[in-house]
Write a protein that holds these residues in place. Structure first.
Motif, PDB file in Angstrom:
ATOM      1  N   CYS A   1      -5.569  11.597   3.979  1.00  0.00           N
ATOM      2  CA  CYS A   1      -4.998  10.813   2.736  1.00  0.00           C
ATOM      3  C   CYS A   1      -5.288   9.262   2.730  1.00  0.00           C
ATOM      4  CB  CYS A   1      -3.434  11.159   2.612  1.00  0.00           C
ATOM      5  SG  CYS A   1      -2.749  10.312   1.002  1.00  0.00           S
ATOM      6  N   ASN A   2      -5.003   8.713   4.035  1.00  0.00           N
ATOM      7  CA  ASN A   2      -5.310   7.274   3.875  1.00  0.00           C
ATOM      8  C   ASN A   2      -6.705   7.029   4.007  1.00  0.00           C
ATOM      9  OD1 ASN A   2      -2.818   6.494   4.699  1.00  0.00           O
ATOM     10  ND2 ASN A   2      -2.801   6.504   6.629  1.00  0.00           N
ATOM     11  N   ARG A   3      -7.650   7.745   4.528  1.00  0.00           N
ATOM     12  CA  ARG A   3      -8.902   7.666   4.420  1.00  0.00           C
ATOM     13  C   ARG A   3      -9.604   7.797   2.844  1.00  0.00           C
ATOM     14  NH1 ARG A   3     -12.212  11.850   5.094  1.00  0.00           N
ATOM     15  NH2 ARG A   3     -10.764  12.792   6.712  1.00  0.00           N
ATOM     16  N   VAL A   4      -9.017   8.694   2.146  1.00  0.00           N
ATOM     17  CA  VAL A   4      -9.802   8.863   0.962  1.00  0.00           C
ATOM     18  C   VAL A   4      -9.012   7.948   0.121  1.00  0.00           C
ATOM     19  CG1 VAL A   4      -9.410  10.531  -1.149  1.00  0.00           C
ATOM     20  CG2 VAL A   4      -9.917  11.579   1.139  1.00  0.00           C
ATOM     21  N   PHE A   5      -7.848   7.481   0.238  1.00  0.00           N
ATOM     22  CA  PHE A   5      -7.273   6.468  -0.605  1.00  0.00           C
ATOM     23  C   PHE A   5      -7.699   4.989  -0.355  1.00  0.00           C
ATOM     24  CE2 PHE A   5      -4.739   9.998  -2.414  1.00  0.00           C
ATOM     25  CZ  PHE A   5      -4.851   9.598  -3.744  1.00  0.00           C
ATOM     26  N   SER A   6      -8.438   4.828   0.766  1.00  0.00           N
ATOM     27  CA  SER A   6      -8.984   3.337   1.283  1.00  0.00           C
ATOM     28  C   SER A   6     -10.417   3.196   0.548  1.00  0.00           C
ATOM     29  CB  SER A   6      -8.798   3.580   2.693  1.00  0.00           C
ATOM     30  OG  SER A   6      -7.470   3.426   3.185  1.00  0.00           O
ATOM     31  N   PRO A   7     -10.727   2.073   0.306  1.00  0.00           N
ATOM     32  CA  PRO A   7     -11.968   1.902  -0.207  1.00  0.00           C
ATOM     33  C   PRO A   7     -13.025   2.070   1.073  1.00  0.00           C
ATOM     34  CG  PRO A   7     -10.518  -0.311  -0.613  1.00  0.00           C
ATOM     35  CD  PRO A   7      -9.801   0.928   0.253  1.00  0.00           C
ATOM     36  N   SER A   8     -14.093   2.749   0.552  1.00  0.00           N
ATOM     37  CA  SER A   8     -15.100   3.114   1.580  1.00  0.00           C
ATOM     38  C   SER A   8     -15.836   1.746   2.021  1.00  0.00           C
ATOM     39  CB  SER A   8     -16.078   4.201   1.162  1.00  0.00           C
ATOM     40  OG  SER A   8     -16.726   3.793   0.012  1.00  0.00           O
ATOM     41  N   ALA A   9     -16.727   1.770   2.973  1.00  0.00           N
ATOM     42  CA  ALA A   9     -17.619   0.754   3.405  1.00  0.00           C
ATOM     43  C   ALA A   9     -18.479   0.318   2.300  1.00  0.00           C
ATOM     44  CB  ALA A   9     -18.319   0.899   4.798  1.00  0.00           C
ATOM     45  N   GLU A  10     -19.159   1.437   1.803  1.00  0.00           N
ATOM     46  CA  GLU A  10     -20.111   1.402   0.826  1.00  0.00           C
ATOM     47  C   GLU A  10     -19.265   0.594  -0.686  1.00  0.00           C
ATOM     48  OE1 GLU A  10     -19.351   4.133   2.182  1.00  0.00           O
ATOM     49  OE2 GLU A  10     -21.467   4.180   3.459  1.00  0.00           O
TER      50      GLU A  10
ATOM     51  N   MET B   1       0.822  -1.265   0.067  1.00  0.00           N
ATOM     52  CA  MET B   1      -0.112  -0.092  -0.097  1.00  0.00           C
ATOM     53  C   MET B   1       0.936   1.489   0.174  1.00  0.00           C
ATOM     54  SD  MET B   1      -3.132  -0.838  -0.298  1.00  0.00           S
ATOM     55  CE  MET B   1      -3.915   0.528   0.375  1.00  0.00           C
ATOM     56  N   ARG B   2       0.483   2.237  -0.838  1.00  0.00           N
ATOM     57  CA  ARG B   2       1.390   3.616  -0.967  1.00  0.00           C
ATOM     58  C   ARG B   2       0.123   4.645  -0.964  1.00  0.00           C
ATOM     59  NH1 ARG B   2       4.830   0.555  -5.346  1.00  0.00           N
ATOM     60  NH2 ARG B   2       6.657  -0.237  -3.903  1.00  0.00           N
ATOM     61  N   ARG B   3      -0.498   4.578  -0.064  1.00  0.00           N
ATOM     62  CA  ARG B   3      -1.777   5.772  -0.029  1.00  0.00           C
ATOM     63  C   ARG B   3      -1.078   6.952   0.501  1.00  0.00           C
ATOM     64  NH1 ARG B   3      -5.284   3.077   4.476  1.00  0.00           N
ATOM     65  NH2 ARG B   3      -3.233   2.738   5.301  1.00  0.00           N
ATOM     66  N   SER B   4      -0.242   6.855   1.492  1.00  0.00           N
ATOM     67  CA  SER B   4       0.208   8.016   2.230  1.00  0.00           C
ATOM     68  C   SER B   4       1.653   7.801   2.094  1.00  0.00           C
ATOM     69  CB  SER B   4      -0.557   8.277   3.611  1.00  0.00           C
ATOM     70  OG  SER B   4      -0.160   7.321   4.306  1.00  0.00           O
ATOM     71  N   VAL B   5       2.390   8.710   1.409  1.00  0.00           N
ATOM     72  CA  VAL B   5       3.879   8.828   1.319  1.00  0.00           C
ATOM     73  C   VAL B   5       4.516  10.095   1.951  1.00  0.00           C
ATOM     74  CG1 VAL B   5       5.960   8.393  -0.034  1.00  0.00           C
ATOM     75  CG2 VAL B   5       3.865   7.456  -0.615  1.00  0.00           C
ATOM     76  N   LEU B   6       5.054   9.960   3.025  1.00  0.00           N
ATOM     77  CA  LEU B   6       5.361  11.274   3.913  1.00  0.00           C
ATOM     78  C   LEU B   6       6.854  11.526   3.654  1.00  0.00           C
ATOM     79  CD1 LEU B   6       4.395  13.432   6.068  1.00  0.00           C
ATOM     80  CD2 LEU B   6       5.131  11.960   7.695  1.00  0.00           C
ATOM     81  N   TYR B   7       7.121  12.897   3.115  1.00  0.00           N
ATOM     82  CA  TYR B   7       8.562  13.398   3.201  1.00  0.00           C
ATOM     83  C   TYR B   7       9.024  13.885   4.598  1.00  0.00           C
ATOM     84  CZ  TYR B   7       8.733  14.034  -1.879  1.00  0.00           C
ATOM     85  OH  TYR B   7       8.554  14.002  -3.235  1.00  0.00           O
ATOM     86  N   MET B   8      10.266  13.212   5.186  1.00  0.00           N
ATOM     87  CA  MET B   8      10.773  13.599   6.525  1.00  0.00           C
ATOM     88  C   MET B   8      11.673  14.289   6.014  1.00  0.00           C
ATOM     89  SD  MET B   8       8.161  12.974   8.197  1.00  0.00           S
ATOM     90  CE  MET B   8       8.709  13.177   9.997  1.00  0.00           C
TER      91      MET B   8
ATOM     92  N   ALA C   1      -8.865  -3.991   0.501  1.00  0.00           N
ATOM     93  CA  ALA C   1      -9.523  -3.958   1.644  1.00  0.00           C
ATOM     94  C   ALA C   1      -8.954  -5.021   2.683  1.00  0.00           C
ATOM     95  CB  ALA C   1     -11.122  -4.187   1.507  1.00  0.00           C
ATOM     96  N   ASP C   2      -8.967  -6.258   2.227  1.00  0.00           N
ATOM     97  CA  ASP C   2      -8.067  -7.337   2.894  1.00  0.00           C
ATOM     98  C   ASP C   2      -6.862  -7.041   3.305  1.00  0.00           C
ATOM     99  OD1 ASP C   2     -10.601  -8.863   2.409  1.00  0.00           O
ATOM    100  OD2 ASP C   2      -9.903  -9.998   0.713  1.00  0.00           O
ATOM    101  N   GLN C   3      -6.060  -6.350   2.536  1.00  0.00           N
ATOM    102  CA  GLN C   3      -4.735  -6.037   2.933  1.00  0.00           C
ATOM    103  C   GLN C   3      -4.628  -5.101   3.947  1.00  0.00           C
ATOM    104  OE1 GLN C   3      -2.405  -4.642  -0.449  1.00  0.00           O
ATOM    105  NE2 GLN C   3      -0.638  -4.001   0.836  1.00  0.00           N
ATOM    106  N   LEU C   4      -5.658  -4.087   4.010  1.00  0.00           N
ATOM    107  CA  LEU C   4      -5.809  -3.270   5.133  1.00  0.00           C
ATOM    108  C   LEU C   4      -6.245  -4.002   6.277  1.00  0.00           C
ATOM    109  CD1 LEU C   4      -7.279  -0.112   3.086  1.00  0.00           C
ATOM    110  CD2 LEU C   4      -5.049  -0.232   4.085  1.00  0.00           C
TER     111      LEU C   4
END
Length: 279
Positions: free
Chosen positions: A223-232, A1-8, A274-277
């Motif tokens: 970001c994680n929320r948007v790029f994850s499948p919704s319950a619907e 999964m690469r939904r959120s990729v944060l620069y540090m 979804a299974d991966q999450l």
């Protein structure tokens, strides 16, 4: 999964420590823009030690080196190869030849097979060469949009909806999918504008990006929320797959919509995510 990729920032030891607790899918430990020239050498040592530490859990850990043509590029690649992060992120990649040079440098430095190349595409030349870049090497796994630099090179304004950048975003997305590579959307600069940020995440998801690069920890959760499948989406995808498998034929209807193989493939992809999450 690469939904959120944060620069540090690689020069900030506290930031590198904090990154161990953040729910980002991946981290880019940055030696480029976030590090003052006087701190480059010290930051390189700190970042490579962090990447090799194994202390970041399941997060994908990458190192962004300084670009080709800078005085730090060769030493950055050599040190990153030895550290063996999950990937080396290289800014302003404009051609397949540059990918080949990066690959040779990593192999000469002893980089393990797991260390892939993430190529940042952020110039008009890169937009026009995106497919060549994406297919240049098996070691290249991800394209990363550099939207700030692209806007600068285009002399374009940063506007809601990103109309000036849509052609470049589309070209790179086409190239990534044709080459079977992942592709990450660019950053959103206003860290206080979470509504605008979430809207741009949704745009990126609708376009088909795998995730988004981020510049602030506060951007990770939305970001994680948007790029994850919704319950619907998950529930509908289950019904699509079940209806298709029960019918045992090429076309069925679900909620009045015609469903065929391509819809089922998409539903299965959503369920796999979804299974991966949940796993």
């Amino acid at each position: 999964m690469r939904r959120s990729v944060l620069y540090m920032p690689g020069a900030n030891e506290r930031a590198l420590e904090k990154a161990k607790t953040l729910p980002a899918d991946a981290l880019i430990l940055d030696l480029e823009d976030a590090v003052h020239p006087d701190s480059k050498v010290d930051a390189r040592k700190r970042v490579c030690e962090a990447a090799a530490s194994g202390e970041y859990g399941n997060r994908e850990v990458t190192i962004r080196v300084n670009g080709s043509g800078t005085q730090w590029h060769a030493d950055d690649l050599r040190a990153a190869a030895e550290a063996g992060p999950d990937a080396v992120v290289v800014p302003k990649v404009d051609s397949a030849a540059e990918v080949h040079a990066i690959e040779r440098a990593l192999e000469a430095g002893g980089a393990p097979d797991k260390t892939t190349i993430w190529a940042m595409v952020e110039t008009p030349v890169a937009m026009l060469h995106a497919h060549d870049i994406a297919t240049a090497s098996e070691r290249l796994s991800v394209l990363v949009m550099g939207t700030n630099d692209l806007a600068k090179e285009l002399r374009a304004d940063h506007v809601p909806g990103r109309a000036p950048l849509l052609t470049g975003l589309s070209l790179c997305l086409l190239a990534a999918r044709a080459a079977d590579k992942d592709i990450l959307d660019g950053v959103y600069n206003n860290v206080q504008d979470l509504a605008g940020f979430e809207a741009e995440c949704l745009q990126g998801k609708q376009f088909g990006f795998d995730g988004k690069t981020l510049i602030h920890p506060g951007q990770v959760e939305p970001c994680n929320r948007v790029f994850s499948p919704s319950a619907e989406e998950i529930e509908y995808s289950r019904r699509v797959v079940e209806a298709f498998e029960q019918a045992g034929r090429g076309v069925v209807t679900v909620d009045g919509r015609m469903i065929e193989n391509l819809h089922v493939d998409n539903a299965r992809r959503i369920l796999a995510v979804a299974d991966q999450l949940n796993g």
